[in-house]
Structures are given as structure tokens and as C-alpha cells.
Design a protein around this motif. Structure first.
Motif, PDB file in Angstrom:
ATOM      1  N   LYS A 362       2.244 -13.885   8.928  1.00  0.00           N
ATOM      2  CA  LYS A 362       2.695 -13.504   7.666  1.00  0.00           C
ATOM      3  C   LYS A 362       2.266 -11.759   7.777  1.00  0.00           C
ATOM      4  N   LEU A 363       3.221 -10.968   6.613  1.00  0.00           N
ATOM      5  CA  LEU A 363       3.156  -9.385   6.586  1.00  0.00           C
ATOM      6  C   LEU A 363       2.538  -9.855   5.106  1.00  0.00           C
ATOM      7  N   LEU A 364       0.880  -9.217   4.781  1.00  0.00           N
ATOM      8  CA  LEU A 364       0.678  -9.721   3.400  1.00  0.00           C
ATOM      9  C   LEU A 364       0.818  -8.452   2.458  1.00  0.00           C
ATOM     10  N   PRO A 365       0.996  -8.700   0.921  1.00  0.00           N
ATOM     11  CA  PRO A 365       0.334  -7.477   0.457  1.00  0.00           C
ATOM     12  C   PRO A 365      -0.919  -6.394   0.862  1.00  0.00           C
ATOM     13  N   PRO A 366      -1.788  -5.471  -0.284  1.00  0.00           N
ATOM     14  CA  PRO A 366      -2.622  -4.744   0.187  1.00  0.00           C
ATOM     15  C   PRO A 366      -3.982  -5.364  -0.638  1.00  0.00           C
ATOM     16  N   GLN A 448      12.031  -7.486  -0.249  1.00  0.00           N
ATOM     17  CA  GLN A 448      12.199  -7.351   0.663  1.00  0.00           C
ATOM     18  C   GLN A 448      12.807  -5.523   0.960  1.00  0.00           C
ATOM     19  N   LYS A 449      12.130  -4.765   0.007  1.00  0.00           N
ATOM     20  CA  LYS A 449      12.052  -3.337   0.411  1.00  0.00           C
ATOM     21  C   LYS A 449      10.801  -2.647   1.086  1.00  0.00           C
ATOM     22  N   GLY A 450      10.016  -3.513   0.938  1.00  0.00           N
ATOM     23  CA  GLY A 450       8.366  -3.504   1.190  1.00  0.00           C
ATOM     24  C   GLY A 450       7.337  -2.976  -0.043  1.00  0.00           C
ATOM     25  N   ASP A 451       7.722  -3.437  -1.228  1.00  0.00           N
ATOM     26  CA  ASP A 451       7.149  -2.290  -2.092  1.00  0.00           C
ATOM     27  C   ASP A 451       6.202  -4.052  -2.621  1.00  0.00           C
ATOM     28  N   TRP A 452       4.535  -4.024  -2.741  1.00  0.00           N
ATOM     29  CA  TRP A 452       4.076  -5.109  -3.511  1.00  0.00           C
ATOM     30  C   TRP A 452       3.743  -4.864  -5.031  1.00  0.00           C
ATOM     31  N   ASN A 453       4.370  -3.434  -5.196  1.00  0.00           N
ATOM     32  CA  ASN A 453       3.777  -3.108  -6.625  1.00  0.00           C
ATOM     33  C   ASN A 453       3.925  -4.306  -7.722  1.00  0.00           C
ATOM     34  N   LEU A 454       3.419  -4.551  -8.661  1.00  0.00           N
ATOM     35  CA  LEU A 454       4.094  -5.891  -9.867  1.00  0.00           C
ATOM     36  C   LEU A 454       4.147  -5.131 -11.074  1.00  0.00           C
ATOM     37  N   GLU A 455       4.116  -3.586 -10.772  1.00  0.00           N
ATOM     38  CA  GLU A 455       3.916  -3.217 -12.221  1.00  0.00           C
ATOM     39  C   GLU A 455       5.421  -2.966 -13.096  1.00  0.00           C
ATOM     40  N   GLY A 456       5.120  -3.211 -14.767  1.00  0.00           N
ATOM     41  CA  GLY A 456       6.238  -3.679 -14.474  1.00  0.00           C
ATOM     42  C   GLY A 456       6.431  -5.021 -14.827  1.00  0.00           C
ATOM     43  N   ILE A 457       5.961  -5.720 -13.833  1.00  0.00           N
ATOM     44  CA  ILE A 457       6.239  -6.981 -14.003  1.00  0.00           C
ATOM     45  C   ILE A 457       5.360  -8.565 -14.521  1.00  0.00           C
ATOM     46  N   ILE A 458       4.116  -8.327 -14.138  1.00  0.00           N
ATOM     47  CA  ILE A 458       3.461  -9.280 -14.594  1.00  0.00           C
ATOM     48  C   ILE A 458       2.431  -8.439 -15.045  1.00  0.00           C
TER      49      ILE A 458
END
Length: 458
Positions: A362-366, A448-458
Motif C-alpha cells: 500500500k502507499l500510505l499517507p505521511p 487520487q492526486k496524491g494529496d494527503w492533506n485533510l485541511e478543510g475536511i476534518i
């Protein structure tokens, strides 16, 4: 429901146990639950030495070979697409074929996990028309695979099995994104969503198991909210396949060699194409080595009158293909109603050969991009303690974590607040198909864009 502590397990947790000692401890705990209707609902807590240092949401997924999933929907022929789904089906439990059964951490309410896979877009094309035209049972030349000696493997011209993924793919890849969230604590249920927009493909469902200890084995069945995996082909008018799980048995407990066996029926249905598959996992006898045999049939059915539940119930006139083999090894298919064994080897096409395959990475978020209730962060203290063999510390950290969850539940009760998932609209659903919230869609779109940022979501 609160976890049940392992009463009676008198052991110094910081004294490492060998496999035999671990098994004796495991059996002594299980004996207290003989006759309990559903172990999964009790959610009893095992000593840390018996746990696999892996979060449950990370462990439970079906993309052990993501290339097989990415290839679903490639063919224009309905039978070929059903075979593509079945090829994926036989890879989804590769972890049990290549590894030992294990007990991951119990999931906490609101815990979530996300990851990507970079799948090689190289699965052989399934083309049953060429098999019929050729008349000799050989698959198209696109299915051929060169052997290590430079020649053609004897089975290669009649195989459409996926191949082992390279550590560094040299060819084109397809990105698959995955999101799962624990949506219910009692009963324990998680929702999942698999997204592959490049192929116009997604899958979803609820994971829930029911487990019962018989005294010699643990029978694991789908829970009432687990209606299987729903795979949708968006570019084919949202053609949807429902894959229903069979029951499995965790055996070898008394022998000290844990193993997974299956002796049940599984079903794959597609109302749009009016094709159905029945897979019969043949139960092994009490004596002799496990055979792990499976036989199956693909046939035309009426979605409004889906009453064929056993292979022998299917009229030969409705049969379009049959399957047979060893689900831990190699499975073949043949065209038409005749039994698989009645066809010569050159007319048997290998749909899957698990021998060269291993579980995909798997490719995991940093870590710095993960939330505090994301699985790898949430359980990191327990995992690090287990890896350093500080088992009593791991148990204490686990107990603290579980107590925090109970306190959150008490707080919601005091405020008369109902629990709501963040990424899915439903806690559970009678149809078995969870819907993403806007936040869930955003997480997958960013992944899908390789963007693991959750800012503005939670």
C-alpha cells in the motif's frame, strides 16, 4: 459493548511466549466463549502478545492484487466481464494464502484508514470468443507469457492469470484509492469505498463478521450488515456485481498450526447482464490433508427469480462456463455446460494462478498528514510497544485507548447525541451499499492526486 478482558490468562506479559505458549493462552481464553452466539459482538480483548501489530481497518481490504481489480470491465463481452470479476475474487484473500491467520486490533468508532495502490495495467485480456473461434481452448496471443528460459510456458497460451507486480513498475500504472471508516461499534461494522476513476470503476460495502467458537474451530461468517462487495462499472451504464462472501473456518487450533479453510457457497450476480456465478468451496473431510477445492458455474439467470442456490440446481441449458481447481493454488475455467474434468488440458484456461503472487504494498499517507483517529496514528503507541516486546505497556496503552472511546460514548449519551460517521452517510444500510459524504468524496479525490492533506475536511 465494552471489551471483555481475558480473565484467567495468568501470564507475565513481558515474558516473550513462543508460538506454542501463545496458542495455549489463546485456547484458554477461547474456551470461556464456547456456546457464545457471536464472538465478534462480544469484542473480547486479547493480551497484546496474541495481537498482530496491525489495525483492523488496514488489514481488512480486498486489494491484495490491485491489478486484478483494475482490469474489471475491460472486455465488451458480458461473460468475459464476469470472468474478470471472478479473477479478482480469487486474489482478494491472497493474504491468507501467503500468510498466517492473525488477530488485528479491534477498531474504534470513528477510526478511519486510507491508502493508494499503484496497480500495473497489465492483466491479460480475457477473450472467450477467441477460445470458441480457435476451437482448441487456447487464449489469445495477448495472454502468452514468456518463461524464464525464453520459451513459452506450456500453460502460458491458456492462461489469463494476473502476474506478480514488479517492485518498480516499468509499464503504465493505474491509481486506486481506498477509504474505510468504523461506522458502528455495536455491532462492529465498517464501511469501505474503493475508487479507480481512470478505469471508471468503484467498489463499496460494509464489513462485519460473525464468529463462533465450536471447541475445535472458529467459524467466521458475514454479519447481517455485510451483504458482500458491490463493484460498479460506471462506463457500462453502472453495471453492478454483488459478490457475497462464504463462511470460513479457522482451524488447526488444537494442533498448533492455524489455517483458514472454506466449506461453503459464494455467489456473484449481475442483474444487468443476467449472469450469475455460484462457487462451491468443497469442505475437507476430517481425515487427510486439506484439498481446498473449489468448483463453480456461470449461468444465465432471471434477476426477478433468483432461486438457483446450488450448482446442481442449474439447468445445463443455462450454463455458459464452469470453473474448477484449488482456490489456494490454481483455478481454471472451461466454456459450455460439460464438467471441467471432461475437457482436455488444452481446453482448460487458467483464470488465476496464485503461486507467483504476493500481497501488494500500500502507499500510505505521511505520518504528519494523518489525523489522530487515523488507524496508524491511533494505534501507534500499541504497535511500538509490541514491536519493542513491552507487552504490558502495549496492553495498558490499549486499555487507555478503549476507555477513552467508552468515555466518548458516555458523553454522547449524556448529550443525547447520535453517532454520525464523517465519511459515509450511513452507519449501516439494508442494501449493503454505503454512500460517501461530501467529505468522503473529497478525501478520495485528493488521494487520487496524491494529496494527503485533510485541511478543510476534518
Amino acid at each position: 459493548m465494552a471489551s471483555v478482558p481475558p480473565h484467567g490468562a495468568s501470564v507475565d506479559e513481558d515474558v516473550p511466549q513462543n508460538e506454542g505458549g501463545k496458542l495455549k493462552m489463546f485456547i484458554s481464553i477461547l474456551r470461556k466463549f464456547i456456546g457464545v452466539a457471536d464472538l465478534a459482538a462480544v469484542r473480547f480483548s486479547l493480551p497484546s502478545q496474541l495481537l498482530e501489530p496491525t489495525p483492523n481497518l488496514e488489514y481488512w481490504n480486498y486489494l491484495d492484487n490491485p491489478s486484478a481489480f483494475a482490469a474489471i470491465g475491460t472486455s465488451d463481452e458480458p461473460l468475459d466481464r464476469m470472468l474478470e470479476v471472478l479473477r479478482f475474487w480469487f486474489t482478494k484473500d491472497l493474504k491468507y494464502v501467503k500468510g498466517k491467520p492473525c488477530k488485528p486490533y479491534n477498531s474504534c468508532l470513528g477510526e478511519f484508514f486510507r491508502c493508494n495502490w499503484e496497480a500495473e495495467d497489465n492483466a491479460p485480456r480475457i477473450d472467450t470468443r477467441s477460445l470458441t473461434v480457435n476451437g482448441n481452448g487456447n487464449a489469445s496471443s495477448a495472454s502468452s507469457v514468456k518463461s524464464a528460459k525464453g520459451g513459452v510456458d506450456p500453460r502460458a497460451s491458456s492462461t489469463v492469470s494476473v502476474v506478480q507486480a514488479a517492485s518498480k513498475p516499468g509499464g503504465p500504472t493505474v491509481r486506486i484509492s481506498y477509504l474505510t471508516e468504523q461506522t458502528s461499534h455495536h455491532p462492529p461494522v465498517s464501511a469501505f469505498y474503493i475508487s479507480c476513476p481512470e478505469k471508471g470503476l468503484h467498489a463499496r460495502g460494509f464489513d462485519q463478521i460473525s464468529a463462533k467458537f465450536t471447541g475445535t474451530t472458529i467459524k467466521v461468517s458475514p454479519g447481517e450488515h455485510n451483504l458482500g462487495i458491490f463493484i460498479t462499472l460506471e462506463r457500462r451504464d453502472h453495471e453492478t456485481y454483488q459478490l457475497k462472501h462464504p463462511a470460513a473456518h479457522l482451524g488447526g487450533i488444537l494442533r498448533g498450526a492455524l489455517s483458514v479453510s472454506v466449506g461453503d457457497l459464494a455467489y456473484v450476480t449481475c442483474p444487468q447482464t443476467k449472469l450469475k456465478a455460484i462457487l462451491h468451496y468443497i469442505e475437507d473431510g476430517w481425515l487427510g490433508r486439506a484439498q481446498n477445492k473449489v468448483e463453480g458455474v456461470i449461468f444465465k439467470y432471471d434477476p426477478d427469480r433468483d432461486d438457483k442456490l446450488r450448482i446442481k440446481d442449474v439447468p445445463e441449458s443455462d450454463v455458459v462456463a464452469r470453473l474448477g481447481g484449488v482456490w489456494r493454488d490454481r483455478v481454471v475455467f472451461t466454456l459450455g455446460p460439460k464438467p471441467v474434468d471432461s475437457h482436455p488440458p488444452e481446453k482448460q484456461t487458467t483464470i488465476i494462478d496464485l503461486n507467483p503472487l504476493t500481497v501488494a504494498q500500500k502507499l500510505l499517507p505521511p505520518k504528519e498528514k494523518q489525523a489522530e483517529n487515523e488507524s496508524l496514528v491511533l494505534w501507534d503507541g500499541v504497535t511500538q510497544a509490541i514491536f519493542s516486546k513491552q507487552y504490558s505497556k502495549a496492553t495498558n496503552v490499549k486499555i487507555e485507548l478503549e476507555e477513552k472511546q467508552r468515555e466518548k460514548a458516555r458523553e454522547r449519551d449524556r448529550k443525547h447525541e447520535a453517532w454520525k460517521p464523517v465519511f459515509f452517510n450511513q452507519v449501516t444500510d439494508k442494501g449493503g451499499k454505503p454512500d460517501l459524504t461530501d467529505k468522503g468524496r473529497q478525501v478520495l479525490e485528493r488521494a487520487q492526486k496524491g494529496d494527503w492533506n485533510l485541511e478543510g475536511i476534518i
